[in-house]
Design an enzyme around this catalytic site. Structure first.
Site, PDB file in Angstrom:
ATOM      1  N   SER A  22       0.865  -1.173   0.000  1.00 41.21           N
ATOM      2  CA  SER A  22       0.000   0.000   0.000  1.00 41.21           C
ATOM      3  C   SER A  22       0.899   1.219   0.000  1.00 41.21           C
ATOM      4  CB  SER A  22      -0.866   0.002   1.270  1.00 41.21           C
ATOM      5  OG  SER A  22      -1.499   1.249   1.471  1.00 41.21           O
ATOM      6  N   TYR A  35      -1.904  -0.988  10.706  1.00 38.95           N
ATOM      7  CA  TYR A  35      -1.996  -1.221   9.259  1.00 38.95           C
ATOM      8  C   TYR A  35      -0.714  -0.760   8.572  1.00 38.95           C
ATOM      9  CZ  TYR A  35      -3.694  -1.100   4.461  1.00 38.95           C
ATOM     10  OH  TYR A  35      -3.835  -1.297   3.110  1.00 38.95           O
TER      11      TYR A  35
END
EC number: 1.1.1.300
Length: 166
Positions: A22, A35
């Site tokens: 990401s 995350y």
């Protein structure tokens, strides 16, 4: 998965390893530290494995790191950057991300950031002092972009607990 397939790839000096991370594996934001840490880990694993393959002169094994910006899957519904910036950085459609990732894989591109603006943010993070990066995040509204998402999740949790009498 890598442990399962890499030995045969090494033996044949052929294959392609794709790591889906990401943009939050390249730079972080407040509120989703867990995350971001997992995505930083994926990026670090990918970079280390890529270096290992180069050092072993396994040039037949390609690697691609995929780092998309916010993808419109509902996972981070409510995430908001500065409203004036949002038209230039809307959440990405999953199909677009897949198309960009496949293009990168098929052309042996070592890394793909979507949209391309993410390369600039990563570059700026690498050359600017931390406080300047904080100013850039604040300008973009990226410093607190996850706060609306977190508030929605908390509200949903509270509503669910109230509904269940917890």
């Amino acid at each position: 998965t890598t442990k399962a397939f890499l030995p045969k790839m090494l033996e044949m000096n052929h294959g392609h390893i794709v790591t889906v991370a990401s943009s939050l594996g390249l730079f972080s934001t407040a509120g989703v530290e867990d995350y971001c840490a997992s995505k930083f880990g994926a990026v670090g694993f990918h970079e280390s494995l890529s270096h290992e393959l180069k050092a072993a002169e396994k040039d037949g094994i390609k690697t691609t790191l995929v780092c998309p910006y916010l993808v419109d899957t509902g996972m981070f519904r409510g995430c908001r950057i500065r409203k004036e910036i949002e038209p230039f950085l809307p959440p990405l459609k999953p199909e677009y991300c897949v198309k960009q990732a496949m293009r990168a894989i098929l052309t042996d591109q070592p890394m793909i950031c979507t949209p391309r603006l993410m390369y600039m943010v990563t570059f700026m993070k690498s050359i600017l002092p931390f406080e300047a990066v904080v100013c850039m995040y604040r300008f973009l509204g990226a410093d607190k972009c996850m706060y609306p998402f977190i508030a929605q999740r908390k509200q949903a949790t509270n509503n669910n607990e109230a509904k269940n009498g917890i």
